[in-house]
Motif scaffolding. Sequence first.
Motif, PDB file in Angstrom:
ATOM      1  N   ILE A 104       0.849  -1.189   0.000  1.00  0.00           N
ATOM      2  CA  ILE A 104       0.000   0.000   0.000  1.00  0.00           C
ATOM      3  C   ILE A 104       0.887   1.242   0.000  1.00  0.00           C
ATOM      4  N   THR A 105       0.299   2.395  -0.338  1.00  0.00           N
ATOM      5  CA  THR A 105       1.035   3.655  -0.311  1.00  0.00           C
ATOM      6  C   THR A 105       0.499   4.551   0.802  1.00  0.00           C
ATOM      7  N   GLN A 106       1.161   5.685   0.949  1.00  0.00           N
ATOM      8  CA  GLN A 106       0.838   6.604   2.038  1.00  0.00           C
ATOM      9  C   GLN A 106       1.100   8.033   1.568  1.00  0.00           C
ATOM     10  N   ASP A 107       0.190   8.944   1.945  1.00  0.00           N
ATOM     11  CA  ASP A 107       0.463  10.358   1.713  1.00  0.00           C
ATOM     12  C   ASP A 107       0.506  11.073   3.067  1.00  0.00           C
ATOM     13  N   ALA A 108       0.456  12.400   3.046  1.00  0.00           N
ATOM     14  CA  ALA A 108       0.615  13.155   4.291  1.00  0.00           C
ATOM     15  C   ALA A 108      -0.541  12.953   5.256  1.00  0.00           C
ATOM     16  N   GLU A 109      -1.676  12.422   4.761  1.00  0.00           N
ATOM     17  CA  GLU A 109      -2.835  12.230   5.624  1.00  0.00           C
ATOM     18  C   GLU A 109      -2.979  10.801   6.135  1.00  0.00           C
ATOM     19  N   GLY A 110      -2.274   9.865   5.544  1.00  0.00           N
ATOM     20  CA  GLY A 110      -2.381   8.484   6.019  1.00  0.00           C
ATOM     21  C   GLY A 110      -2.281   7.466   4.908  1.00  0.00           C
ATOM     22  N   LEU A 111      -2.737   6.248   5.191  1.00  0.00           N
ATOM     23  CA  LEU A 111      -2.697   5.165   4.213  1.00  0.00           C
ATOM     24  C   LEU A 111      -3.708   5.411   3.095  1.00  0.00           C
ATOM     25  N   CYS A 112      -3.370   4.921   1.898  1.00  0.00           N
ATOM     26  CA  CYS A 112      -4.201   5.164   0.709  1.00  0.00           C
ATOM     27  C   CYS A 112      -4.677   3.828   0.148  1.00  0.00           C
ATOM     28  N   SER A 113      -5.891   3.436   0.491  1.00  0.00           N
ATOM     29  CA  SER A 113      -6.414   2.134   0.064  1.00  0.00           C
ATOM     30  C   SER A 113      -6.982   2.157  -1.349  1.00  0.00           C
ATOM     31  N   GLU A 114      -6.893   3.300  -2.035  1.00  0.00           N
ATOM     32  CA  GLU A 114      -7.466   3.396  -3.380  1.00  0.00           C
ATOM     33  C   GLU A 114      -6.626   2.674  -4.436  1.00  0.00           C
ATOM     34  N   THR A 116       3.181  -7.083  10.279  1.00  0.00           N
ATOM     35  CA  THR A 116       4.302  -7.939   9.887  1.00  0.00           C
ATOM     36  C   THR A 116       4.230  -8.390   8.434  1.00  0.00           C
ATOM     37  N   ARG A 117       3.123  -8.167   7.775  1.00  0.00           N
ATOM     38  CA  ARG A 117       3.003  -8.558   6.363  1.00  0.00           C
ATOM     39  C   ARG A 117       2.785  -7.357   5.443  1.00  0.00           C
ATOM     40  N   LEU A 118       2.952  -6.158   5.971  1.00  0.00           N
ATOM     41  CA  LEU A 118       2.654  -4.939   5.218  1.00  0.00           C
ATOM     42  C   LEU A 118       3.926  -4.276   4.722  1.00  0.00           C
ATOM     43  N   ALA A 119       3.858  -3.771   3.481  1.00  0.00           N
ATOM     44  CA  ALA A 119       4.941  -2.968   2.936  1.00  0.00           C
ATOM     45  C   ALA A 119       4.383  -1.646   2.440  1.00  0.00           C
ATOM     46  N   LEU A 120       4.989  -0.559   2.886  1.00  0.00           N
ATOM     47  CA  LEU A 120       4.727   0.757   2.303  1.00  0.00           C
ATOM     48  C   LEU A 120       5.700   0.964   1.156  1.00  0.00           C
ATOM     49  N   ILE A 121       5.191   1.484   0.022  1.00  0.00           N
ATOM     50  CA  ILE A 121       6.067   1.798  -1.100  1.00  0.00           C
ATOM     51  C   ILE A 121       5.821   3.245  -1.517  1.00  0.00           C
ATOM     52  N   PRO A 122       6.735   3.869  -2.249  1.00  0.00           N
ATOM     53  CA  PRO A 122       6.542   5.258  -2.667  1.00  0.00           C
ATOM     54  C   PRO A 122       5.228   5.440  -3.422  1.00  0.00           C
ATOM     55  N   ILE A 123       4.529   6.516  -3.127  1.00  0.00           N
ATOM     56  CA  ILE A 123       3.171   6.687  -3.629  1.00  0.00           C
ATOM     57  C   ILE A 123       3.096   6.722  -5.149  1.00  0.00           C
ATOM     58  N   ARG A 124       4.088   7.313  -5.806  1.00  0.00           N
ATOM     59  CA  ARG A 124       4.015   7.405  -7.264  1.00  0.00           C
ATOM     60  C   ARG A 124       4.248   6.062  -7.950  1.00  0.00           C
ATOM     61  N   THR A 125       4.624   5.040  -7.199  1.00  0.00           N
ATOM     62  CA  THR A 125       4.822   3.720  -7.796  1.00  0.00           C
ATOM     63  C   THR A 125       3.526   3.159  -8.358  1.00  0.00           C
ATOM     64  N   MET A 183      -1.640  18.159  -4.546  1.00  0.00           N
ATOM     65  CA  MET A 183      -2.491  18.302  -3.371  1.00  0.00           C
ATOM     66  C   MET A 183      -1.571  18.649  -2.201  1.00  0.00           C
ATOM     67  N   SER A 184      -1.402  19.957  -1.943  1.00  0.00           N
ATOM     68  CA  SER A 184      -0.416  20.387  -0.960  1.00  0.00           C
ATOM     69  C   SER A 184      -0.675  19.799   0.420  1.00  0.00           C
ATOM     70  N   SER A 185      -1.953  19.566   0.718  1.00  0.00           N
ATOM     71  CA  SER A 185      -2.274  19.031   2.029  1.00  0.00           C
ATOM     72  C   SER A 185      -2.033  17.528   2.120  1.00  0.00           C
ATOM     73  N   GLY A 196       2.040  17.160  -1.470  1.00  0.00           N
ATOM     74  CA  GLY A 196       2.648  18.087  -2.410  1.00  0.00           C
ATOM     75  C   GLY A 196       3.290  17.426  -3.613  1.00  0.00           C
ATOM     76  N   PRO A 197       4.381  17.979  -4.106  1.00  0.00           N
ATOM     77  CA  PRO A 197       5.014  17.481  -5.330  1.00  0.00           C
ATOM     78  C   PRO A 197       5.402  16.012  -5.286  1.00  0.00           C
ATOM     79  N   ALA A 198       5.710  15.504  -4.100  1.00  0.00           N
ATOM     80  CA  ALA A 198       6.129  14.102  -3.988  1.00  0.00           C
ATOM     81  C   ALA A 198       5.034  13.137  -4.431  1.00  0.00           C
ATOM     82  N   THR A 199       3.792  13.591  -4.436  1.00  0.00           N
ATOM     83  CA  THR A 199       2.683  12.717  -4.812  1.00  0.00           C
ATOM     84  C   THR A 199       2.200  12.945  -6.241  1.00  0.00           C
ATOM     85  N   THR A 200       2.659  13.991  -6.894  1.00  0.00           N
ATOM     86  CA  THR A 200       2.102  14.404  -8.176  1.00  0.00           C
ATOM     87  C   THR A 200       2.714  13.633  -9.333  1.00  0.00           C
TER      88      THR A 200
END
Length: 328
Positions: free
Chosen positions: A200-210, A257-266, A274-276, A279-283
Amino acid sequence: MHFALPPRKTSNPPPYTRPSKWSPTNAAHSLRKQRTLGVVIFCASLVAFFIFLRTVTPASVAAANIPAGTPEVVIVTVIDDKVSQAYLDRIKHNREDYASQYGYKTFYAHQKDFDLGQAPKSWALLPAIRKAMTEYPHTTYFWALSPHAVIMNPTQSLVERVMAPKKLESLMIKDQPVVPPDSVIHTFSHLKGHQIDFVITQDAEGLCSESMILRRGDWANFFLDVWFDPLYRSYNFQKAENHALEHIVQWHPTILTRLALIPIRTINAYTAQMSSRGGPATTIMDDDFVARAVGCEKDPTRNCEREMTPWFDTWKTKYDVKHSHGQF
């Protein structure tokens, strides 16, 4: 006259040996003990053999039982009940075009397909994944992808891009707060790619299940059961299933123990800054895999179809394999 003296007793007599008392009863008892020991050893060896098969060579054993033609990946999309037929056709076209290149399959469900009671309709994602697993009982990976997302760059399979163990290890964000910015619960630092069942990925507000990937197995079944628990569905989480996910990840080490966070743009780049939310790291940037209109379905001032149309058009012009061959 001389008399023979009796033999002298040695000062170091031999150890006392108890005379053997053989009897049919003792012999039968000894035989039973030997047989019992043999059975125990046999059972222990059998258990050790099966443990070896499951832990040392799980991939090869599992692969032998997968029927020919089974898709390695199924893309699961839950459709918002409000989308138009034209928009739905574009969503399906995009996913099916990508899936056809790698032998994957697609699975669609509508929010109205599931009885969620008073829970928000977005909870439909979880029974939809379950239903897809039932329909494709031997598939390895299930990629849950928002309907308001476009697969922009189909030049690599999902397995090559993300899920191959070595590739996944290179992407994993370790020792990261699960809920930014300062959650005391961090992702583990010692996990390897082959141990991961949930990406799953993550932004500044939390986990992103989309946009998230789940590997089939007993752990996945447990995870979906916990996440879809009626208690969580009835609880008034501000962001429904997304906040429930953050709760269980932080409070259940078995899940972390079975979860991996990966960079959101992956797998989940945003179509606008979305600055909130990072920001640019997610665009999205050129050649990123997926473009998604984050939050458009929850904002009455926005229109998901209007926002996503240019991205569908860009993808069709650049990468639409079936369209380029006149199939659409």
